[in-house]
Design a protein around this motif. Structure first.
Motif, PDB file in Angstrom:
ATOM      1  N   LEU A  54       0.861  -1.180   0.000  1.00  0.00           N
ATOM      2  CA  LEU A  54       0.000   0.000   0.000  1.00  0.00           C
ATOM      3  C   LEU A  54       0.899   1.231   0.000  1.00  0.00           C
ATOM      4  O   LEU A  54       1.721   1.391   0.904  1.00  0.00           O
ATOM      5  N   VAL A  55       0.788   2.074  -1.015  1.00  0.00           N
ATOM      6  CA  VAL A  55       1.610   3.289  -1.046  1.00  0.00           C
ATOM      7  C   VAL A  55       0.763   4.455  -0.551  1.00  0.00           C
ATOM      8  O   VAL A  55      -0.325   4.707  -1.077  1.00  0.00           O
ATOM      9  N   PHE A  56       1.246   5.137   0.482  1.00  0.00           N
ATOM     10  CA  PHE A  56       0.547   6.281   1.048  1.00  0.00           C
ATOM     11  C   PHE A  56       1.299   7.551   0.702  1.00  0.00           C
ATOM     12  O   PHE A  56       2.505   7.613   0.882  1.00  0.00           O
ATOM     13  N   LYS A  57       0.579   8.538   0.203  1.00  0.00           N
ATOM     14  CA  LYS A  57       1.193   9.852  -0.015  1.00  0.00           C
ATOM     15  C   LYS A  57       0.661  10.792   1.060  1.00  0.00           C
ATOM     16  O   LYS A  57      -0.548  11.013   1.143  1.00  0.00           O
ATOM     17  N   LEU A  58       1.569  11.300   1.890  1.00  0.00           N
ATOM     18  CA  LEU A  58       1.191  12.249   2.937  1.00  0.00           C
ATOM     19  C   LEU A  58       1.502  13.654   2.457  1.00  0.00           C
ATOM     20  O   LEU A  58       2.670  13.992   2.261  1.00  0.00           O
ATOM     21  N   GLY A  59       0.470  14.457   2.298  1.00  0.00           N
ATOM     22  CA  GLY A  59       0.670  15.832   1.848  1.00  0.00           C
ATOM     23  C   GLY A  59       1.371  16.648   2.925  1.00  0.00           C
ATOM     24  O   GLY A  59       1.308  16.318   4.106  1.00  0.00           O
ATOM     25  N   GLY A  60       2.043  17.704   2.497  1.00  0.00           N
ATOM     26  CA  GLY A  60       2.765  18.568   3.431  1.00  0.00           C
ATOM     27  C   GLY A  60       1.833  19.155   4.480  1.00  0.00           C
ATOM     28  O   GLY A  60       2.196  19.296   5.655  1.00  0.00           O
ATOM     29  N   SER A  61       0.597  19.452   4.078  1.00  0.00           N
ATOM     30  CA  SER A  61      -0.360  20.066   5.008  1.00  0.00           C
ATOM     31  C   SER A  61      -0.847  19.065   6.051  1.00  0.00           C
ATOM     32  O   SER A  61      -1.502  19.420   7.023  1.00  0.00           O
ATOM     33  N   MET A  62      -0.537  17.785   5.817  1.00  0.00           N
ATOM     34  CA  MET A  62      -0.994  16.693   6.674  1.00  0.00           C
ATOM     35  C   MET A  62      -0.198  16.562   7.952  1.00  0.00           C
ATOM     36  O   MET A  62      -0.608  15.893   8.879  1.00  0.00           O
TER      37      MET A  62
END
Ligand code: ARG
Length: 289
Positions: free
Chosen positions: A39-47
């Motif tokens: 599972l690839v998760f992308k965490l945004g900077g605002s997160m």
């Protein structure tokens, strides 16, 4: 223990004991299916302010047998440091121009600040995490996107071998979105695109974008729970998906060539990942091929 009552869709009363059994049995089938899946998760900077529960869910998913890989951004922190250091930011058609000085700040913030902090938090919460960057071991090969934008890369290829090795050793890899240019220069790359390419190269089961939007919305602002890639394309053409959502949804659509399911969820919502991945209903938007 007080017993609370709820109703089934048919109107029958159910006690919370039944509710717990229901939730668990629904989750169990997803947990079985996620075992051994990447599972690839992308965490945004605002997160990054809301990451505690997100990271907790990721650790639980890992303990349940899924293989999470994290890719993070860092936009707000980069802006903050550029301001602190008095480095003027130039924009071209809304895109940041990354000169040599800006690139230094980007590298410092992504690696030294955001990446290290995520790895530390995961470790403190009992996860076995390891931080790396797209340039490590020539993982992400890139070329300059547009000379006028400076050191900004477009992904050319991703070698998944080092990540696969780390997954086999039980690590949760945490990746900073930098890439290797043709002559060995470091390039700053959009984290959504790194995540999408990486998910493809790893043959991931899912790509999950976490940011501060509730998902893809209709014109009236309500969230669309599930849609196909063709429907998403139509919503872009019709202008329903607009502004900053277009590049994100486009990255989702590109990724769908290689990943069967792409999810967009709001990382500010409590335990949004467990709810999206381990219930029928989900909690965000799921795009399917
Ligand atoms: N948990 C299921 C899955 O991960 C279904 C998710 C449904 N999500 C949604 N936004 N409709 O495949």
């Amino acid at each position: 223990m007080t017993i609370m009552f709820d109703r089934t869709p048919e109107g029958d009363i159910i006690s919370d004991q039944h509710l717990i059994a229901r939730v668990l049995s629904e989750a169990l089938s997803y947990i079985n299916y996620l075992k051994g899946k990447i599972l690839v998760f992308k965490l945004g900077g605002s997160m990054l302010e809301h990451q505690q529960e997100v990271l907790q869910d990721i650790i639980w998913l890992h303990q349940l047998g899924a293989l999470p890989v994290l890719v993070h951004g860092g936009g707000p922190y980069i802006n903050e440091w550029l301001t602190k250091l008095n480095i003027p930011t130039r924009f071209l058609d809304g895109l940041r121009v990354t000169d040599a000085e800006t690139l230094e700040v980007v590298r410092m913030v992504l690696r030294g600040q955001v990446n290290q902090r995520l790895v530390l938090m995961l470790s403190q919460m009992g996860g076995k995490a390891i931080g790396l960057c797209g340039t490590d071991g020539d993982m992400v090969q890139a070329h300059i996107a547009d000379e006028r934008l400076g050191y900004v890369g477009e992904v050319e290829s991703v070698d998944p071998a080092s990540i696969q090795g780390l997954l086999e050793q039980g690590f949760i890899p945490v990746i900073a979105p930098l890439g290797q240019g043709p002559d060995g220069t470091c390039l700053n790359i959009n984290a959504d695109l790194v995540a999408a390419h990486l998910a493809g190269a790893l043959n991931a089961e899912k790509l999950i974008f976490l940011s501060n939007v509730i998902g893809i919305c209709r014109a009236d602002g309500t969230r669309i729970s599930e849609l196909s890639d063709a429907e998403a394309r139509r919503l872009i053409d019709e202008g329903v998906i607009s502004g900053g959502m277009i590049p994100k949804v486009s990255a989702c659509l590109d990724a769908l060539a290689a990943v069967p399911r792409v999810h967009i969820v709001d990382g500010r919502e409590p335990h949004v990942l467990l709810r999206e991945l381990c219930t029928d209903q989900g909690a965000g938007t799921m795009i399917i091929r």
